[in-house]
Design a protein around this motif. Structure first.
Motif, PDB file in Angstrom:
ATOM      1  N   ARG A   1       4.947   2.130   5.937  1.00  0.00           N
ATOM      2  CA  ARG A   1       5.204   3.094   7.007  1.00  0.00           C
ATOM      3  C   ARG A   1       6.649   3.013   7.478  1.00  0.00           C
ATOM      4  N   GLU A   2       7.185   1.807   7.535  1.00  0.00           N
ATOM      5  CA  GLU A   2       8.534   1.613   8.064  1.00  0.00           C
ATOM      6  C   GLU A   2       9.615   1.875   7.020  1.00  0.00           C
ATOM      7  N   CYS A   3       9.354   1.543   5.755  1.00  0.00           N
ATOM      8  CA  CYS A   3      10.402   1.580   4.725  1.00  0.00           C
ATOM      9  C   CYS A   3      10.069   2.468   3.532  1.00  0.00           C
TER      10      CYS A   3
ATOM     11  N   THR B   1       6.989   4.062  16.755  1.00  0.00           N
ATOM     12  CA  THR B   1       6.204   2.994  16.124  1.00  0.00           C
ATOM     13  C   THR B   1       5.702   3.419  14.743  1.00  0.00           C
ATOM     14  N   PRO B   2       6.617   3.654  13.822  1.00  0.00           N
ATOM     15  CA  PRO B   2       6.179   4.104  12.495  1.00  0.00           C
ATOM     16  C   PRO B   2       5.286   3.093  11.778  1.00  0.00           C
TER      17      PRO B   2
ATOM     18  N   ALA C   1       5.649   9.314   7.566  1.00  0.00           N
ATOM     19  CA  ALA C   1       6.377   8.243   6.886  1.00  0.00           C
ATOM     20  C   ALA C   1       6.495   8.471   5.384  1.00  0.00           C
ATOM     21  N   LEU C   2       5.498   9.125   4.788  1.00  0.00           N
ATOM     22  CA  LEU C   2       5.437   9.173   3.326  1.00  0.00           C
ATOM     23  C   LEU C   2       5.567  10.547   2.696  1.00  0.00           C
ATOM     24  N   VAL C   3       5.460  11.594   3.491  1.00  0.00           N
ATOM     25  CA  VAL C   3       5.372  12.935   2.896  1.00  0.00           C
ATOM     26  C   VAL C   3       6.551  13.256   1.983  1.00  0.00           C
TER      27      VAL C   3
ATOM     28  N   TYR D   1      -0.014  12.572  19.168  1.00  0.00           N
ATOM     29  CA  TYR D   1       0.650  12.645  17.871  1.00  0.00           C
ATOM     30  C   TYR D   1       2.128  12.950  18.051  1.00  0.00           C
ATOM     31  N   LEU D   2       2.431  13.862  18.957  1.00  0.00           N
ATOM     32  CA  LEU D   2       3.820  14.280  19.190  1.00  0.00           C
ATOM     33  C   LEU D   2       4.431  13.544  20.377  1.00  0.00           C
ATOM     34  N   SER D   3       4.104  12.263  20.487  1.00  0.00           N
ATOM     35  CA  SER D   3       4.614  11.445  21.590  1.00  0.00           C
ATOM     36  C   SER D   3       5.802  10.602  21.141  1.00  0.00           C
ATOM     37  N   GLU D   4       6.566  10.155  22.113  1.00  0.00           N
ATOM     38  CA  GLU D   4       7.667   9.236  21.819  1.00  0.00           C
ATOM     39  C   GLU D   4       7.131   7.920  21.264  1.00  0.00           C
TER      40      GLU D   4
END
Length: 195
Positions: free
Chosen positions: A23-25, A100-101, A109-111, A92-95
């Protein structure tokens, strides 16, 4: 039995660590040696749990969607469809989701990487995406939305795209504005707010 249980627990530990890294990288962020070290295991133990790095990526995609479903479960249990949809869109559309990916939905993260992954990974991702879309369709149908299928498709695309763009945006104020504008737009499309 205990050995099998230990093996399952170890595999789950690897998946949990890999899900955060992916998710992060992204998928390229998962190196087998570094992942196993992060999980507190030896590099050689990897192949006792996964046939290949590609098999790991597929298992991690599945795990990330399971995690995401569990994280958003509190919203899917809300009986009132209007309130359920408001909560889902707002969260979903929150800060917090943007920031927090490692914990969030795998789609933003992956699309952008999916087109470059093997066919089986793309099929799995697509099937899980379709499941999320269908949950939106079902909720919109509960609200008697006249174009539930089309609205769900565009709502999901905008939500995923907005989170991905907000994460990439170096300007904090602009990123917050993206999220706010998209929340309003998606709610209007859902029939929750007038234009």
């Amino acid at each position: 039995m205990e050995k099998l249980n230990h093996k399952a627990q170890t595999r789950q530990r690897i998946l949990n660590e890999a899900a955060v890294v992916m998710r992060e990288c992204g998928t390229e962020g998962i190196g087998v040696a570094a992942l196993m070290k992060r999980a507190g295991l030896t590099h050689g133990g990897f192949y006792a749990h996964f046939a290949s790095r590609e098999a790991l990526v597929e298992a991690v995609i599945e795990q990330m969607f399971v995690d995401s479903t569990q994280r958003f479960a509190e919203y899917t249990r809300i009986s009132d469809p209007t309130q359920r949809l408001h909560q889902l869109i707002d969260n979903y559309l929150s800060e917090h989701h943007r920031d927090t990916p490692g914990e969030g939905c795998p789609m933003p993260a992956l699309v952008s990487e999916m087109a470059h992954l093997p066919l089986e990974a793309r099929r799995l991702f697509s099937a899980r995406r379709a499941g999320l879309r269908q949950r939106l369709v079902d909720t919109l149908n509960e609200l008697n939305h006249p174009q539930a299928e089309a609205a769900a498709t565009s709502m999901l695309a905008e939500m995923v795209g907005t989170v991905a763009l907000a994460r990439a945006c170096p300007d904090e104020a602009e990123a917050r504005e993206m999220l706010a504008v998209s929340r309003q737009s998606v709610k209007q499309r859902a029939g929750l707010e007038s234009a």
